[in-house]
Design an enzyme around this catalytic site. Structure first.
Site, PDB file in Angstrom:
ATOM      1  N   ASP A  35      -5.438   1.776  -8.628  1.00 15.18           N
ATOM      2  CA  ASP A  35      -4.989   1.000  -7.455  1.00 15.18           C
ATOM      3  C   ASP A  35      -3.730   1.636  -6.861  1.00 15.18           C
ATOM      4  O   ASP A  35      -3.529   1.638  -5.654  1.00 15.18           O
ATOM      5  CB  ASP A  35      -4.697  -0.450  -7.883  1.00 15.18           C
ATOM      6  CG  ASP A  35      -4.890  -1.454  -6.756  1.00 15.18           C
ATOM      7  OD1 ASP A  35      -5.121  -1.039  -5.610  1.00 15.18           O
ATOM      8  OD2 ASP A  35      -4.807  -2.668  -7.032  1.00 15.18           O
ATOM      9  N   CYS A  46      -5.059  -1.576  -1.354  1.00 14.06           N
ATOM     10  CA  CYS A  46      -6.419  -1.167  -0.990  1.00 14.06           C
ATOM     11  C   CYS A  46      -6.406  -0.551   0.407  1.00 14.06           C
ATOM     12  O   CYS A  46      -5.924  -1.163   1.357  1.00 14.06           O
ATOM     13  CB  CYS A  46      -7.340  -2.389  -1.005  1.00 14.06           C
ATOM     14  SG  CYS A  46      -8.996  -2.003  -0.418  1.00 14.06           S
TER      15      CYS A  46
END
Ligand code: COA
Ligand code: ZN
Length: 311
Positions: A13, A238
């Site tokens: 991430d 994201c």
């Protein structure tokens, strides 16, 4: 002592959205520093389309190297579909995470599938992973708010959680993908979810966009959750969710948990080495809310030790 289990998701991430290309060697070294700090679980990479996320194109090279150097480390990888699972399995991955968003539009933007198709593909991927003998996690992303559709209905989060559990997911990861949750919402949503998911299979994944990461983590602890994702240095976000900022920083979570009498097994001093290394990689200053203070404390202790040594 009550224990908090932390999965550091910085290698996936944290790095997936970075413009600076990070080499496979450097990713491996970051993971080694995390393990050296006492982190027992990481999300190492993702097996997604290299066109969608170029930074993760080396997943098949990274996984076997991590497995060889750190066989004890629990190493999960994100996969969006059966092709990702196939690639992950071929690379020697032992744990996969499927990523299902709780809204139609977020699934389309992230993995180019509608909600129903994404749910079915996640189910098939979980079944196949189980057949292959892999451990599994299932993300329920945008579990609080969606950047495209606004507040996500709780009923959708519980419905999808139940489908992922029924498909055999070993762990459900409730993700605040854009970092919009507040502690009251965390309490309410986890209150509903813990009726359906055994607590040792329920994890949370927070982003710190609005400075509420630690408060949300506290609300999750109060709700009985002991499994957390976090990212060293707070790096993350994201690429397909506008407005998403960095993750809850591992150092902030560790400090909060340890100061509250919970054990994480993680050394804050050593974690700072991983933050410093990530800074050299990404060429900017990083760190959670606590990092400046943690660095000051460490410098003070080092000065005291040096003074003692020369006395
Ligand atoms: N890994 C690598 N390549 C993959 C893949 C995977 N898991 N899944 C599909 N592909 C390839 C296909 O083989 C095909 O390749 P080709 O063009 O050389 O023939 C191409 O990607 C298109 O395949 P298709 O099934 O039509 O995929 P798509 O274009 O609809 O994209 C995803 C779907 C899921 C592959 C893509 O949206 C993706 O990788 N998303 C990842 C998002 C992400 O990582 N978000 C952040 C984490 S939540
Ligand atoms: Zn995230």
């Amino acid at each position: 002592m009550d224990t908090v289990h932390i999965t550091d998701v910085a290698p996936r991430d944290g790095l997936q959205n970075q413009k600076i290309a990070v080499s496979t060697d450097a990713k491996l070294h970051l993971i080694e520093l995390l393990a050296a700090a006492g982190v027992r679980s990481v999300e190492a990479t993702s097996f997604v389309s290299p066109k969608a996320v170029p930074q993760m194109a080396d997943a098949a090279e990274l996984v076997p190297r991590v497995r060889a150097v750190l066989p004890q480390l629990r190493t999960s990888v994100l996969v969006p579909n059966l092709k990702g699972l196939e690639r992950a399995f071929a690379a020697g991955a032992e744990e996969i995470a499927v990523v299902l968003s709780a809204t139609e539009t977020m699934n389309r933007k992230n993995i180019n599938m509608g909600l129903e198709q994404a749910t079915e593909v996640s189910e098939q991927t979980l079944h196949e992973a189980h057949r292959l003998g892999l451990r599994t996690r299932a993300y329920v992303a945008v579990a609080f708010d969606c950047p495209f559709e606004g507040e996500t209905p709780v009923s959708e989060v519980t419905r999808l959680t139940e489908r992922m559990l029924a498909a055999g997911a070993g762990e459900i990861v409730i993700a605040d993908t854009i970092g919009s949750a507040s502690p009251g919402q965390v309490r309410d949503r986890l209150g509903a979810l813990r009726e359906r998911v055994p607590l040792d299979q329920l994890a949370v994944h927070f982003h710190d966009t609005r400075g509420m990461g630690v408060a949300n983590a506290w609300a999750a602890l109060e709700a009985g959750v002991r499994r957390f994702d976090a990212s060293v240095g707070g790096i993350g976000g994201c690429p397909f969710a506008p407005g998403a900022a960095g993750n809850l920083a591992t150092e902030d979570l560790v400090l909060m948990a340890e100061r509250s009498g919970l054990s994480t097994g993680i050394s804050l001093d050593s974690l700072l080495d991983a933050v410093a290394y990530a800074e050299t990689l990404l060429q900017r200053s990083l760190g959670g809310r606590s990092s400046a203070w943690l660095r000051m404390q460490r410098a003070k202790r080092e000065q005291e030790q040096a003074a003692l040594a020369t006395a």
